[in-house]
Design a protein around this motif. Sequence first.
Motif, PDB file in Angstrom:
ATOM      1  N   GLY A 142       9.340 -12.215  16.281  1.00 58.70           N
ATOM      2  CA  GLY A 142       8.320 -12.889  15.478  1.00 58.70           C
ATOM      3  C   GLY A 142       6.940 -12.314  15.680  1.00 58.70           C
ATOM      4  N   ARG A 143       6.648 -11.868  16.870  1.00 62.09           N
ATOM      5  CA  ARG A 143       5.308 -11.336  17.141  1.00 62.09           C
ATOM      6  C   ARG A 143       5.063  -9.997  16.460  1.00 62.09           C
ATOM      7  NH1 ARG A 143       6.649 -10.241  23.463  1.00 62.09           N
ATOM      8  NH2 ARG A 143       7.655  -8.202  23.261  1.00 62.09           N
ATOM      9  N   ARG A 144       6.141  -9.307  16.030  1.00 64.61           N
ATOM     10  CA  ARG A 144       5.989  -8.031  15.356  1.00 64.61           C
ATOM     11  C   ARG A 144       5.808  -8.176  13.846  1.00 64.61           C
ATOM     12  NH1 ARG A 144       4.684  -3.649  17.659  1.00 64.61           N
ATOM     13  NH2 ARG A 144       5.932  -2.407  16.221  1.00 64.61           N
ATOM     14  N   GLN A 145       6.188  -9.318  13.294  1.00 64.23           N
ATOM     15  CA  GLN A 145       6.187  -9.468  11.840  1.00 64.23           C
ATOM     16  C   GLN A 145       4.807  -9.315  11.207  1.00 64.23           C
ATOM     17  OE1 GLN A 145       9.157  -9.250  10.390  1.00 64.23           O
ATOM     18  NE2 GLN A 145       9.801  -9.134  12.554  1.00 64.23           N
ATOM     19  N   PRO A 146       3.734  -9.884  11.795  1.00 66.65           N
ATOM     20  CA  PRO A 146       2.399  -9.671  11.183  1.00 66.65           C
ATOM     21  C   PRO A 146       2.032  -8.186  11.105  1.00 66.65           C
ATOM     22  CG  PRO A 146       2.320 -11.496  12.728  1.00 66.65           C
ATOM     23  CD  PRO A 146       3.658 -10.848  12.921  1.00 66.65           C
ATOM     24  N   THR A 147       2.397  -7.420  12.140  1.00 67.07           N
ATOM     25  CA  THR A 147       2.124  -5.980  12.125  1.00 67.07           C
ATOM     26  C   THR A 147       2.898  -5.300  11.012  1.00 67.07           C
ATOM     27  OG1 THR A 147       1.684  -5.925  14.499  1.00 67.07           O
ATOM     28  CG2 THR A 147       2.297  -3.835  13.458  1.00 67.07           C
ATOM     29  N   TYR A 148       4.168  -5.652  10.872  1.00 64.90           N
ATOM     30  CA  TYR A 148       4.988  -5.059   9.816  1.00 64.90           C
ATOM     31  C   TYR A 148       4.427  -5.379   8.440  1.00 64.90           C
ATOM     32  CZ  TYR A 148       8.549  -4.128  13.388  1.00 64.90           C
ATOM     33  OH  TYR A 148       9.220  -3.672  14.491  1.00 64.90           O
ATOM     34  N   ARG A 149       3.974  -6.607   8.246  1.00 66.59           N
ATOM     35  CA  ARG A 149       3.401  -6.983   6.941  1.00 66.59           C
ATOM     36  C   ARG A 149       2.136  -6.187   6.655  1.00 66.59           C
ATOM     37  NH1 ARG A 149       5.251 -12.206   8.525  1.00 66.59           N
ATOM     38  NH2 ARG A 149       3.212 -12.735   9.409  1.00 66.59           N
ATOM     39  N   ARG A 150       1.283  -6.014   7.668  1.00 68.84           N
ATOM     40  CA  ARG A 150       0.054  -5.238   7.469  1.00 68.84           C
ATOM     41  C   ARG A 150       0.380  -3.784   7.135  1.00 68.84           C
ATOM     42  NH1 ARG A 150      -1.758  -8.167  12.028  1.00 68.84           N
ATOM     43  NH2 ARG A 150      -1.498  -6.350  13.381  1.00 68.84           N
ATOM     44  N   GLN A 151       1.385  -3.232   7.800  1.00 65.81           N
ATOM     45  CA  GLN A 151       1.767  -1.843   7.520  1.00 65.81           C
ATOM     46  C   GLN A 151       2.232  -1.679   6.078  1.00 65.81           C
ATOM     47  OE1 GLN A 151       4.756  -1.182  10.507  1.00 65.81           O
ATOM     48  NE2 GLN A 151       3.281  -0.517  12.066  1.00 65.81           N
ATOM     49  N   ARG A 152       3.087  -2.589   5.626  1.00 65.12           N
ATOM     50  CA  ARG A 152       3.575  -2.488   4.239  1.00 65.12           C
ATOM     51  C   ARG A 152       2.436  -2.672   3.250  1.00 65.12           C
ATOM     52  NH1 ARG A 152       7.750  -5.618   6.544  1.00 65.12           N
ATOM     53  NH2 ARG A 152       7.037  -7.525   5.514  1.00 65.12           N
ATOM     54  N   SER A 153       1.567  -3.615   3.518  1.00 65.38           N
ATOM     55  CA  SER A 153       0.423  -3.857   2.640  1.00 65.38           C
ATOM     56  C   SER A 153      -0.478  -2.625   2.571  1.00 65.38           C
ATOM     57  CB  SER A 153      -0.361  -5.073   3.135  1.00 65.38           C
ATOM     58  OG  SER A 153      -1.510  -5.285   2.347  1.00 65.38           O
ATOM     59  N   LEU A 154      -0.687  -1.990   3.710  1.00 58.75           N
ATOM     60  CA  LEU A 154      -1.512  -0.781   3.759  1.00 58.75           C
ATOM     61  C   LEU A 154      -0.923   0.318   2.874  1.00 58.75           C
ATOM     62  CD1 LEU A 154      -2.937   0.890   6.956  1.00 58.75           C
ATOM     63  CD2 LEU A 154      -1.548   2.230   5.388  1.00 58.75           C
ATOM     64  N   LEU A 155       0.372   0.556   3.009  1.00 62.75           N
ATOM     65  CA  LEU A 155       0.993   1.631   2.239  1.00 62.75           C
ATOM     66  C   LEU A 155       0.985   1.348   0.747  1.00 62.75           C
ATOM     67  CD1 LEU A 155       4.032   2.656   4.483  1.00 62.75           C
ATOM     68  CD2 LEU A 155       1.853   3.840   4.204  1.00 62.75           C
ATOM     69  N   ILE A 156       1.262   0.111   0.372  1.00 62.89           N
ATOM     70  CA  ILE A 156       1.290  -0.226  -1.054  1.00 62.89           C
ATOM     71  C   ILE A 156      -0.107  -0.100  -1.661  1.00 62.89           C
ATOM     72  CG2 ILE A 156       1.604  -2.131  -2.685  1.00 62.89           C
ATOM     73  CD1 ILE A 156       4.049  -2.943  -1.007  1.00 62.89           C
ATOM     74  N   GLU A 157      -1.123  -0.556  -0.945  1.00 65.25           N
ATOM     75  CA  GLU A 157      -2.486  -0.412  -1.473  1.00 65.25           C
ATOM     76  C   GLU A 157      -2.880   1.061  -1.550  1.00 65.25           C
ATOM     77  OE1 GLU A 157      -7.056  -2.014  -0.757  1.00 65.25           O
ATOM     78  OE2 GLU A 157      -5.392  -2.935   0.344  1.00 65.25           O
ATOM     79  N   LEU A 158      -2.475   1.852  -0.560  1.00 64.14           N
ATOM     80  CA  LEU A 158      -2.763   3.281  -0.597  1.00 64.14           C
ATOM     81  C   LEU A 158      -2.076   3.941  -1.787  1.00 64.14           C
ATOM     82  CD1 LEU A 158      -3.990   5.815   0.646  1.00 64.14           C
ATOM     83  CD2 LEU A 158      -2.004   5.946   2.181  1.00 64.14           C
ATOM     84  N   LEU A 159      -0.836   3.579  -2.052  1.00 65.59           N
ATOM     85  CA  LEU A 159      -0.115   4.111  -3.214  1.00 65.59           C
ATOM     86  C   LEU A 159      -0.834   3.765  -4.508  1.00 65.59           C
ATOM     87  CD1 LEU A 159       3.493   3.210  -2.031  1.00 65.59           C
ATOM     88  CD2 LEU A 159       2.757   5.529  -2.611  1.00 65.59           C
ATOM     89  N   HIS A 160      -1.247   2.515  -4.657  1.00 68.73           N
ATOM     90  CA  HIS A 160      -1.968   2.096  -5.866  1.00 68.73           C
ATOM     91  C   HIS A 160      -3.260   2.891  -6.032  1.00 68.73           C
ATOM     92  CE1 HIS A 160       0.535  -1.065  -7.364  1.00 68.73           C
ATOM     93  NE2 HIS A 160       0.455  -1.799  -6.267  1.00 68.73           N
ATOM     94  N   THR A 161      -3.981   3.069  -4.943  1.00 68.63           N
ATOM     95  CA  THR A 161      -5.257   3.780  -5.006  1.00 68.63           C
ATOM     96  C   THR A 161      -5.059   5.237  -5.409  1.00 68.63           C
ATOM     97  OG1 THR A 161      -6.211   2.324  -3.319  1.00 68.63           O
ATOM     98  CG2 THR A 161      -7.302   4.435  -3.678  1.00 68.63           C
ATOM     99  N   LEU A 162      -4.055   5.890  -4.822  1.00 69.35           N
ATOM    100  CA  LEU A 162      -3.770   7.285  -5.173  1.00 69.35           C
ATOM    101  C   LEU A 162      -3.313   7.402  -6.620  1.00 69.35           C
ATOM    102  CD1 LEU A 162      -1.944   8.407  -1.907  1.00 69.35           C
ATOM    103  CD2 LEU A 162      -4.192   9.151  -2.683  1.00 69.35           C
ATOM    104  N   TRP A 163      -2.524   6.436  -7.076  1.00 68.59           N
ATOM    105  CA  TRP A 163      -2.053   6.432  -8.458  1.00 68.59           C
ATOM    106  C   TRP A 163      -3.225   6.288  -9.429  1.00 68.59           C
ATOM    107  CZ3 TRP A 163       1.843   7.769 -11.375  1.00 68.59           C
ATOM    108  CH2 TRP A 163       2.016   7.196 -12.646  1.00 68.59           C
ATOM    109  N   GLU A 164      -4.105   5.375  -9.117  1.00 73.48           N
ATOM    110  CA  GLU A 164      -5.254   5.127  -9.994  1.00 73.48           C
ATOM    111  C   GLU A 164      -6.229   6.295 -10.000  1.00 73.48           C
ATOM    112  OE1 GLU A 164      -6.733   1.467  -8.504  1.00 73.48           O
ATOM    113  OE2 GLU A 164      -5.079   0.264  -9.340  1.00 73.48           O
TER     114      GLU A 164
END
Length: 421
Positions: A347-369
């Motif tokens: 459970g203590r790792r889940q917030p980190t995993y969520r932040r990592q996924r959020s970071l990559l998805i936002e980076l993908l959107h930014t590069l796409w745009e």
Amino acid sequence: MLPAGYGPEDTERFLPEQHGGARTDFARDRARVLHSSSWRRLAAKTQVLSPASGVDFARNRLTHSLEVAQIGRELAVALGLSQDVVDTACLAHDLGHPPFGHNGERALDEWMAGFGGFEGNAQTLRILTRLEPKHFGPEGESVGLNLTRATLDASCKYPWALGESAAGGAKFGYFESDAAVFRWVRRGAPERRKCMEAQVMDLSDDIAYSVHDFEDAIVSEHIDPEILTARSGHTALIRAVAEWADGRFTSDELGEAYDRMSAGANWLTSWDGSRRDQAKLKNFTSDMIGRFARAPIRATLEAADGTSLARYGADRDEAAELLVPREIRAEIAVLKGIVAAFVMQSGRRQPTYRRQRSLLIELLHTLWESGGAALEPAYAADLRAAGSEAEARRAVVDQVASLTDQSAIAWYRRLCEAPLA
């Protein structure tokens, strides 16, 4: 001179080459992977514990791949396979992993939903046959490292497309845009069957993953052996392992597998970081590697009864099979499941995993745009040459997948202007 069991079709390259010197075609393949930038980047990509976690002795994707290759070579010798083909497949098997390991795979696959998805093993084929710059065809198209058919096939853990796996799962071996080279690699191969070298690579990966990640989790104190061996929590632990194994084994099978391993002389019941405990843990990992390798070697050689196991064996319609006893697979599953329960699913790792996924998805959107303006030149050229949105998105994903953990964070901070807290 070719090793026994291999023929001219196995050394064929997508783009024909002529070479002098004493090196074999398979040895040349190995050198090309070792000298590639994609392979070097694995040093800064997550295995289980991030290279940025502060645990400076934890394995990364590169050290893991070296250990997989060492196990693979030993298996290859025992089974009469080309050591170089197996070694190269083991060294290359994780090239397609994006930043943040399997967690990063989830993010990239989500962003590519409806456009062919993302899978690290399919990305490995793409890197070897297109993205890693080495050779170019007559029309100026990249053919990647231009490895031999035998080596590329040995690197293919899932020889089917998205949605074609027997269980309908998410694992697959190639993207639609790479179908032509996949068909070339698989020419003459039984449909949906892995060659023996790929099976050996897969088992070597499982052995290294299960044993060494367990070792790292104890050394980094994510797992306390005293809690691990406490009988009061044993049922809950086996239940967690069974859930992770997703029905492949019963709780009884996993419990018996746990008991067999914990009965060994080198099973740890405590951990204080002393050299004595470090040696005992290292000897446990050595014991398990030998145990997990010897049983499949014995079973496979007995079934082969002296016939060659190279590639698909003597009968390509049936295809040679690496026979791993069920009890060995259960023991491997126990070690993997323990690490999953205490590290990946903690459970203590889940917030980190969520932040990592959020970071990559936002980076993908930014590069796409950005329309390609923020991409490196090679990936920007791929985007400009794309004939569809799926191909254009693939160029953006290729760029992000190439990044290491720390470079993904640096790109995010530079382009998205919202650094992680």
